[in-house]
Design a protein around this motif. Sequence first.
Motif: not given
Length: 203
Positions: A129-137, A139-141
Amino acid sequence: MATSKGNGGWAYLESRKNLTGSSCGLAGVVLTFTGVSGPYWPVVVAGLYGAGALIAPPERTAPPDFPDPSAQLDEVRGDFGRLRAYLAGVELPPAAGERLGELTGLLEALLEPGWVAEVLAADPDGVHTVSRAVRQDVPEAVDAYVRARWWTRMTPGQQPPERHLERQLALLHEEAERLTAELRETEARRQESHTRYLEDRSG
């Protein structure tokens, strides 16, 4: 090709099947010298070697060496630092900036080296969850907002892109809060379990 075959030959010589078969074959040689095998000693030795090779456990291929959760968190920390540097160069409206600050502050607290990060590392879903937030969610937002803001300036009258950004950041903050609550529950259960252990031990 010759090298490949040579390596294969040496590999078999060092294999469990050959070593076990050789041990059994050696036992056949001992039987021969004691007179047990008689004139059929070559058959006995070969048979014992073959039987040993058959019963030997198969060679086991080592599983891939994946990084442990702590090492994964170290990588996420590095990516989080790069994310912070990226966000520092992006201009956001005050409301979105405040929500982003709350989210990144919570992520930073979870990733801070120490016992909190150790609890997180023990939860693979939490690490994801943390990795996805940092690496994807995150920056994408932010990147989607920057792109949409440019188009809105070119075509006024459209729905303000900051509304989507604020909503996205709010959802991500809620997700991080749920993760924090789950980790807190894990620690609470650990404390309760220790209390029960002490109660049972004291009778």
